[in-house]
Write a protein that holds these residues in place. Sequence first.
Motif, PDB file in Angstrom:
ATOM      1  N   ALA A  19    -103.998  38.567 -32.495  1.00 47.29           N
ATOM      2  CA  ALA A  19    -102.786  37.736 -32.445  1.00 47.29           C
ATOM      3  C   ALA A  19    -101.543  38.563 -32.770  1.00 47.29           C
ATOM      4  CB  ALA A  19    -102.923  36.570 -33.414  1.00 47.29           C
ATOM      5  N   MET A  20    -101.629  39.433 -33.770  1.00 45.24           N
ATOM      6  CA  MET A  20    -100.474  40.258 -34.137  1.00 45.24           C
ATOM      7  C   MET A  20    -100.105  41.234 -33.013  1.00 45.24           C
ATOM      8  SD  MET A  20    -100.703  41.108 -38.216  1.00 45.24           S
ATOM      9  CE  MET A  20    -102.295  41.903 -38.157  1.00 45.24           C
ATOM     10  N   LEU A  21    -101.113  41.817 -32.379  1.00 43.68           N
ATOM     11  CA  LEU A  21    -100.827  42.748 -31.283  1.00 43.68           C
ATOM     12  C   LEU A  21    -100.153  42.028 -30.120  1.00 43.68           C
ATOM     13  CD1 LEU A  21    -104.089  44.888 -31.318  1.00 43.68           C
ATOM     14  CD2 LEU A  21    -101.778  45.672 -31.850  1.00 43.68           C
ATOM     15  N   ILE A  22    -100.608  40.819 -29.814  1.00 44.97           N
ATOM     16  CA  ILE A  22     -99.967  40.049 -28.736  1.00 44.97           C
ATOM     17  C   ILE A  22     -98.536  39.711 -29.118  1.00 44.97           C
ATOM     18  CG2 ILE A  22    -100.034  37.869 -27.453  1.00 44.97           C
ATOM     19  CD1 ILE A  22    -103.074  37.949 -27.699  1.00 44.97           C
ATOM     20  N   ALA A  23     -98.319  39.339 -30.390  1.00 49.66           N
ATOM     21  CA  ALA A  23     -96.965  38.993 -30.842  1.00 49.66           C
ATOM     22  C   ALA A  23     -96.030  40.201 -30.795  1.00 49.66           C
ATOM     23  CB  ALA A  23     -97.025  38.427 -32.260  1.00 49.66           C
ATOM     24  N   ILE A  24     -96.542  41.352 -31.221  1.00 51.74           N
ATOM     25  CA  ILE A  24     -95.689  42.552 -31.261  1.00 51.74           C
ATOM     26  C   ILE A  24     -95.443  43.096 -29.859  1.00 51.74           C
ATOM     27  CG2 ILE A  24     -95.550  44.927 -32.083  1.00 51.74           C
ATOM     28  CD1 ILE A  24     -97.221  44.059 -34.506  1.00 51.74           C
ATOM     29  N   LEU A  25     -96.489  43.155 -29.042  1.00 49.68           N
ATOM     30  CA  LEU A  25     -96.383  43.784 -27.727  1.00 49.68           C
ATOM     31  C   LEU A  25     -95.781  42.859 -26.675  1.00 49.68           C
ATOM     32  CD1 LEU A  25     -99.856  45.552 -27.691  1.00 49.68           C
ATOM     33  CD2 LEU A  25     -97.639  46.671 -27.886  1.00 49.68           C
ATOM     34  N   MET A  26     -95.959  41.530 -26.851  1.00 55.61           N
ATOM     35  CA  MET A  26     -95.491  40.614 -25.819  1.00 55.61           C
ATOM     36  C   MET A  26     -94.587  39.519 -26.372  1.00 55.61           C
ATOM     37  SD  MET A  26     -98.782  40.494 -23.270  1.00 55.61           S
ATOM     38  CE  MET A  26     -99.945  41.040 -24.485  1.00 55.61           C
ATOM     39  N   ASP A  27     -95.180  38.465 -26.929  1.00 55.02           N
ATOM     40  CA  ASP A  27     -94.345  37.330 -27.327  1.00 55.02           C
ATOM     41  C   ASP A  27     -95.034  36.558 -28.445  1.00 55.02           C
ATOM     42  OD1 ASP A  27     -92.074  35.381 -26.739  1.00 55.02           O
ATOM     43  OD2 ASP A  27     -93.825  34.082 -26.514  1.00 55.02           O
ATOM     44  N   THR A  28     -94.232  36.004 -29.361  1.00 54.45           N
ATOM     45  CA  THR A  28     -94.768  35.266 -30.505  1.00 54.45           C
ATOM     46  C   THR A  28     -95.404  33.951 -30.078  1.00 54.45           C
ATOM     47  OG1 THR A  28     -93.122  36.250 -31.980  1.00 54.45           O
ATOM     48  CG2 THR A  28     -94.191  34.230 -32.715  1.00 54.45           C
ATOM     49  N   VAL A  84     -99.427  36.170 -37.030  1.00 51.96           N
ATOM     50  CA  VAL A  84     -98.297  36.041 -36.107  1.00 51.96           C
ATOM     51  C   VAL A  84     -97.007  35.824 -36.884  1.00 51.96           C
ATOM     52  CG1 VAL A  84     -97.299  34.626 -34.276  1.00 51.96           C
ATOM     53  CG2 VAL A  84     -99.736  35.182 -34.231  1.00 51.96           C
ATOM     54  N   TYR A  85     -97.060  34.963 -37.891  1.00 54.05           N
ATOM     55  CA  TYR A  85     -95.863  34.703 -38.702  1.00 54.05           C
ATOM     56  C   TYR A  85     -95.381  35.975 -39.397  1.00 54.05           C
ATOM     57  CZ  TYR A  85     -93.138  33.280 -42.775  1.00 54.05           C
ATOM     58  OH  TYR A  85     -92.170  33.186 -43.731  1.00 54.05           O
ATOM     59  N   SER A  86     -96.312  36.774 -39.898  1.00 60.82           N
ATOM     60  CA  SER A  86     -95.938  37.964 -40.668  1.00 60.82           C
ATOM     61  C   SER A  86     -95.245  39.028 -39.822  1.00 60.82           C
ATOM     62  CB  SER A  86     -97.172  38.557 -41.345  1.00 60.82           C
ATOM     63  OG  SER A  86     -98.095  39.023 -40.380  1.00 60.82           O
ATOM     64  N   VAL A  87     -95.462  39.024 -38.505  1.00 58.23           N
ATOM     65  CA  VAL A  87     -94.828  40.045 -37.650  1.00 58.23           C
ATOM     66  C   VAL A  87     -93.816  39.433 -36.686  1.00 58.23           C
ATOM     67  CG1 VAL A  87     -96.847  41.541 -37.760  1.00 58.23           C
ATOM     68  CG2 VAL A  87     -96.667  39.890 -35.905  1.00 58.23           C
ATOM     69  N   SER A  88     -93.517  38.144 -36.871  1.00 58.95           N
ATOM     70  CA  SER A  88     -92.599  37.483 -35.935  1.00 58.95           C
ATOM     71  C   SER A  88     -91.187  38.053 -36.029  1.00 58.95           C
ATOM     72  CB  SER A  88     -92.569  35.976 -36.203  1.00 58.95           C
ATOM     73  OG  SER A  88     -92.168  35.712 -37.546  1.00 58.95           O
ATOM     74  N   LYS A  89     -90.812  38.537 -37.223  1.00 54.31           N
ATOM     75  CA  LYS A  89     -89.489  39.142 -37.398  1.00 54.31           C
ATOM     76  C   LYS A  89     -89.666  40.513 -38.042  1.00 54.31           C
ATOM     77  CE  LYS A  89     -86.885  34.820 -37.696  1.00 54.31           C
ATOM     78  NZ  LYS A  89     -85.948  33.997 -38.499  1.00 54.31           N
ATOM     79  N   LEU A  90     -90.295  41.388 -37.292  1.00 51.47           N
ATOM     80  CA  LEU A  90     -90.597  42.728 -37.790  1.00 51.47           C
ATOM     81  C   LEU A  90     -89.312  43.545 -37.834  1.00 51.47           C
ATOM     82  CD1 LEU A  90     -93.240  44.153 -38.613  1.00 51.47           C
ATOM     83  CD2 LEU A  90     -93.293  45.139 -36.332  1.00 51.47           C
ATOM     84  N   SER A  91     -88.896  43.908 -39.034  1.00 50.05           N
ATOM     85  CA  SER A  91     -87.654  44.661 -39.167  1.00 50.05           C
ATOM     86  C   SER A  91     -87.858  46.033 -39.790  1.00 50.05           C
ATOM     87  CB  SER A  91     -86.649  43.871 -40.021  1.00 50.05           C
ATOM     88  OG  SER A  91     -87.179  43.620 -41.313  1.00 50.05           O
ATOM     89  N   GLN A  92     -89.030  46.261 -40.359  1.00 52.15           N
ATOM     90  CA  GLN A  92     -89.330  47.562 -40.926  1.00 52.15           C
ATOM     91  C   GLN A  92     -90.840  47.764 -40.945  1.00 52.15           C
ATOM     92  OE1 GLN A  92     -87.695  47.632 -44.854  1.00 52.15           O
ATOM     93  NE2 GLN A  92     -88.422  45.601 -45.369  1.00 52.15           N
ATOM     94  N   ARG A  93     -91.243  49.030 -41.038  1.00 49.67           N
ATOM     95  CA  ARG A  93     -92.661  49.360 -40.916  1.00 49.67           C
ATOM     96  C   ARG A  93     -93.487  48.732 -42.030  1.00 49.67           C
ATOM     97  NH1 ARG A  93     -95.402  52.962 -38.112  1.00 49.67           N
ATOM     98  NH2 ARG A  93     -93.487  53.811 -37.251  1.00 49.67           N
ATOM     99  N   SER A  94     -92.919  48.562 -43.193  1.00 48.72           N
ATOM    100  CA  SER A  94     -93.680  47.992 -44.307  1.00 48.72           C
ATOM    101  C   SER A  94     -94.106  46.557 -44.037  1.00 48.72           C
ATOM    102  CB  SER A  94     -92.858  48.058 -45.596  1.00 48.72           C
ATOM    103  OG  SER A  94     -91.654  47.315 -45.456  1.00 48.72           O
TER     104      SER A  94
END
Length: 718
Positions: free
Chosen positions: A346-355, A391-401
Motif C-alpha cells: 500500500a505504501m509503495l502504491i501511495a508513494i509511486l502512484m496515488d494515495t 498509506v496515511y503515514s506516507v500521504s504527506k511525505l516531506s522528509q526521509r525520516s
Amino acid sequence: MNLKYVIRELLVPLARTWRSLNIRRFVWGLVFFLATMLILGANLMPRNIKLEAGQPSPRTFPAPKSITYVSEVLTEAARQEAARQVKLAYRVDNQVLQEVEGALRRYFASIQEIVSAGDEEFQKLNNLRQLLPVFNTKEAALVLRADPAALRALELNAIQLLRQHMGHGIQREAVESSRQKMIQEVDRLPNSASLAPVLKAVLQLVEIQPNLVYDPVATTRNIQLAQDAVANQHVSIQMNQVIVREGDVVTEAQIEALQQLGLLRTQAPYLPLLGLAMLILISYGLIFFFLYQHQRVVYEHEPFFVLLGILVVTTLVFTKGFYAINLGRGATAMVTGYLAPVAAGAMLIAILMDTKLAIFCTIIMAIFTGIITGGQLSFTVVAVVGGLAGVYSVSKLSQRSDLAKSSLYIALANVVTITAMSLLISASLTTVSLAVLMGIINGVLSAILTIGSLPFLETAFGITTSVKLLELSNPNQPLLKRMLVEAPGTYHHSVMVGNLAEAAADAVGADSLLARIGAYYHDIGKLKRPYFFIENQFTAENPHDKLSPSLSTLIISSHIKDGLEMAKNHRLPQIICDIIEQHHGTSLISYFYHKAVEQDRTGSVTESDYRYESSKPRSKESAIVMLADSVEAAVRAMQKPTPGRMEGLVRRIIKDKLDDGQLEASELTYRELDRIAQAFVRVLSGIFHNRIEYPDAVLKELERRRTKDVAIRAKSAG
C-alpha cells in the motif's frame, strides 16, 4: 525463402495488434489474473496425503483455521446408536387367539359329549381319561357327576381367562409361563373346587400358541423415527488445534475433519476454483474501473499499469510465503498471517502512484490475504488497518525520516487491532503475545521493504517520488553545490523562486514539493555562462553591453538548452526536466527585443526572433515556477517595494503571461491564478517588510550599553 515469408506474414499482424494499448492492457491483466489465481488457488489444489481409518498417522495435523461444520460421520454414528436403542415392535395376532379358543372349546365339547353319552360309567371314565390323561379316576368321576350347566360356566371362565392373558399378546418364550399363571388363577375363579382340576387339566393340555409376533414394518418405522429425531452433530475446530498426532491411529471422524479443513483433498475442487476466479475477476475489475474513472494517468500509461499489477502480485507472494512459516505446535503455530506485508504494498502504491488508489488496493489486497490465510477474519482486519495506517503515514511525505516513522504507525495500528481481535475471540495470553510480536515485526518489515525496493522501482519505471525529490533538495547535490559556488546569485534566486512556488502550489492543491525542487533546478543552465546573467554580475561591467541584442538573446535563451543537457547528464527526473524546459515557455525576452527595436534602422526586427524556443507549461507546477520566476526577478528590481506596489506588480505579471498565452496548456483556472497571486504577495511581504529605523540617540545608547556589558563580563572572567 518461403519459410521467412510465412514467418513474416504471421509476425506482422501480431506486431500490429500488439501496438494497441487496449490489447496490451488485456494481456497484462490476463497475466496478473493467472498469477493471482496461482497464488490464491494453491490452497485448493489436491494434496497427495493418504490416510486410512485404523492406520497410524504419518504426521501431526494442526488446524490452519477455525471452522464449524456438520459431521456426517458423527451424525451417522448417533443415528446408528439411536437405531440400536429402538426395541423390536410386535403385534397381537388375533387369529392365534381364536385358534386357541377353538381348541379350548373342542376340549369342553368332548367332555360334554362324553358326560352326556349313554355308555357305561366304566366306558365314560376310560373315554374321559383318554381325553384328559392327567386326570385320575377320582377326578374323572367328579366330572361325570357334574352338572352340565356348571361345565358350561367353567368353559366360559376358561375362555375369559385365556383372553385375559393372551389379549395383550404372548411371546414364544413366555408361553409356558403364561400357561402356569392361568393354571394358578383357576383356584380364584368362582367355580366349585371340585371342577378346578378339570380346567387345570384342559389348560395344561390345550396347545397355546404365541400370538405376539414380530412386526418388521413397525420396527422399521420406529427406527426411522428415532434416527430422524437425532440432531446433526456439529463439530467446532479452533485454529492450531491438533486434529491427529503423528503415530496415533486415525479415526473416520478425524479423516472427515482433515477433509473439511482441506488437508486431504484428493481431486481438483472445480467449484471452489470457479468461485475464486470470479472473486479475482470482480476485484481486478473494480481496480480497472477505479483507474478508468479516477486515475487516467495510470490507466493510459502502460508502465504504471504494469507496476500496479506487479506490486499487488508481489505483496500476495510475500503474504503466501510468510503464512507458510510454521512456528511450531499448539495455539502459537499459525500467527504468521499477521506478517502479511499489505502495508508495504500500500505504501509503495501511495508513494509511486496515488494515495486514493493505494487505499482502494489495500482493501483488495486484504481480501486476498483473507483467502490465503483460509478465511481468517482477524488476518484480514489487521491487513486492512495496517495498510491504511501505512498509506496515511506516507500521504504527506516531506522528509526521509517519515518513511522510518511509518513503521511505528503501522506497528501501533497492528498491536491495537490484534489485541482487539484477540479479545473478541478470547484467545490465550500466549497467542496474543506472539500475535502482537508479529504485528510489530510487520510494521518494521513493511518499512524495510518499502525503503529497500523504492529506488529500484523508481529507476525501473522512471517514476519520480517525493523521496527522490527530497534527495534532490539536498544542498550537497552536485548541481546545487556548483550553483552556490559558481552562480551564487542564481542560487539565491532559485531558492526564492522555490519558496514562492511552494506557497502557490499549496494554495491551488498542486504538488508543492515538485514545484519547490523544480524551482531549485530551473536555472541550472546558467552555470555554463553565469556572468551573462544579471543576478551573478557583481560589478558595473555588463558583458551584454558589448554584444548585439540578437546575440545576447541567443545567450540568454540558451540556458534552457544547456540546463536540459546538464539535467540529463546528471540523470535528473523527467518532471524536473519538463520544468526546466517550460519555465519560460515562449515568452518574449523583452529587454533585448526593445533594445533591438531601438537600434533597428531597417525594420527587420521581428518579435519571434526574441522569444524562447521552448514548450509552454503543460502542468500546474511548471506554470507556477514560470510565474514565480518572473515575479521574483521583477520584485527584486523594485526600488521601494511596498505590499500595495508588490501586489500590483504580481497581478500585472500574471495578466501579461495569461494574455501572452503562456498559461493556456497548464490547466490553471482564474480562481487558482488569484490564489497564486495572493500566495506570492504573502511570501514577498514577509521578505520585503518594512524595518524600524532607530534614531541616532537610541543607537548610541544601545551601543553604550553593549560596551558596558562586555566590560563587565571581561572583568568577571578575570
